[in-house]
Design a protein around this motif. Structure first.
Motif: not given
Ligand code: ZN
Length: 335
Positions: A38-43, A64-69
């Motif tokens: 789970l990305c720690p930089f967005h919910d 890399r997170c494909f949602v928040c970039g």
């Protein structure tokens, strides 16, 4: 404060292993050649968006997170996640990898080790809901339109079987229900789309998800669950264990192709639901099973799916790059 010399910075960056560094803060699991969590930089509630690429790979040692970039290397992860300055991130790594940086202590006290909370349980819809909520007898433009296509006699005969196999049903308000059942038979989701009587999707209305429907949301409590969206048709993998798999964008295309080609042992047709919906999580069962997998993006999606394919790093998955459209598949049915 002395400046950290470039050589030390380089040694530390070389020593750093992104999986270990991110793994101190995020629960990671295998996803093809990558790791995901789970990305720690967005919910984040959908695993598969946040990718850690191991050191040994090309473009590796990165996240890399494909949602928040969010993206970067170990140093950038620490700076962002722990609020460290660049020198302190270097010192943090120096401590971890026993590389002497300077005699300035890291201006940071690591948080006490805490168990990383596991993601919430996967949403599962009771199996008996499949037939109870969605019914064949509900009036349905998509199903009616399918019967108007210029099928041969054999194809027309097997249409109801194809629809039954893929669990395509009506919804009480006239939308079409595309159940998303995973390769182990767990019902994970359903996508509801409204079609016009010409077989085109009603673009005035966004696709709906079953867990957001009034009266159902309360019973499924999606906020307390991790929602996954298996490939449409994935439940058929168990029934056709040796079939090569074709993955297309839209559910409509998958149903038409499956009915057109008929023998699913020769080739299964699955759909990810749209150009942007092909992801590591839904592809994992196909990779693990070592299937021959052909990805058939619509023409404007070839490059994007080639990139996803490269990230999967699985040599059994290939993008079909030849122009592919049948005369009745002519629109993007994605969300
Ligand atoms: Zn993110």
């Amino acid at each position: 404060m002395p400046k950290i010399d470039d050589l030390t910075i380089r040694r530390i960056k070389d020593a750093a292993n992104i999986e270990d560094v991110v793994g101190e803060f995020v629960q990671l699991r295998k996803a093809g050649v990558n790791r995901t969590g789970l990305c720690p930089f967005h919910d984040d509630r959908h695993t598969g968006n946040f990718i850690v690429r191991p050191k040994r790979l090309k473009d590796g040692n990165t996240f890399r997170c494909f949602v928040c970039g969010a993206k970067g290397d170990s140093v950038e992860f620490l700076m962002r996640h722990e609020g460290l300055t660049f020198p302190d991130a270097i010192r943090w790594l120096g401590q971890k990898y026993s590389i002497l940086v300077d005699d300035v202590p890291v201006n940071y006290t690591p948080p006490p080790p805490r168990p990383v909370p596991p993601p919430p349980p996967l949403l599962e819809i009771p199996r008996e809901w499949v037939g109870a909520l969605a019914k064949r007898q509900h009036p349905n433009n998509f199903i009616d339109w399918l019967y108007t296509l210029p099928w041969g006699e054999a194809e027309r005969k097997q249409l109801s079987r194809t629809l039954w196999q893929y669990c395509v049903m009506g919804w009480k308000d006239g939308r079409t229900t595309f159940w998303q059942i995973d390769h182990e038979g767990h019902v994970r989701c359903a996508k509801l789309m409204r079609y016009l009587d010409n077989g085109h999707r009603d673009k005035q209305e966004h696709p709906g998800w079953i867990y957001n429907q009034p009266g159902i949301r309360e019973r499924l409590d999606p906020d307390q669950h991790t929602i996954i969206r298996p490939l449409f048709g994935a439940h058929l993998l168990a029934r056709y264990p040796d079939a090569p798999v074709n993955v297309v964008e839209s559910e409509k295309t998958a149903v038409i192709m499956a009915n057109y080609y008929g023998d699913l042992h020769q080739g299964l047709w699955l759909a990810c639901g749209g150009l942007n919906w092909l992801n590591l999580d839904s592809m994992q069962p196909l990779i693990d099973q070592g299937r021959t997998v052909w990805l058939w993006p619509d023409r404007d999606g070839i490059e994007q799916w080639q990139q996803v394919c490269a990230k999967l790093g699985a040599d059994n998955v290939r993008v079909y790059t030849d122009f592919f459209r049948t005369h009745y598949v002519s629109e993007d049915d994605g969300p």
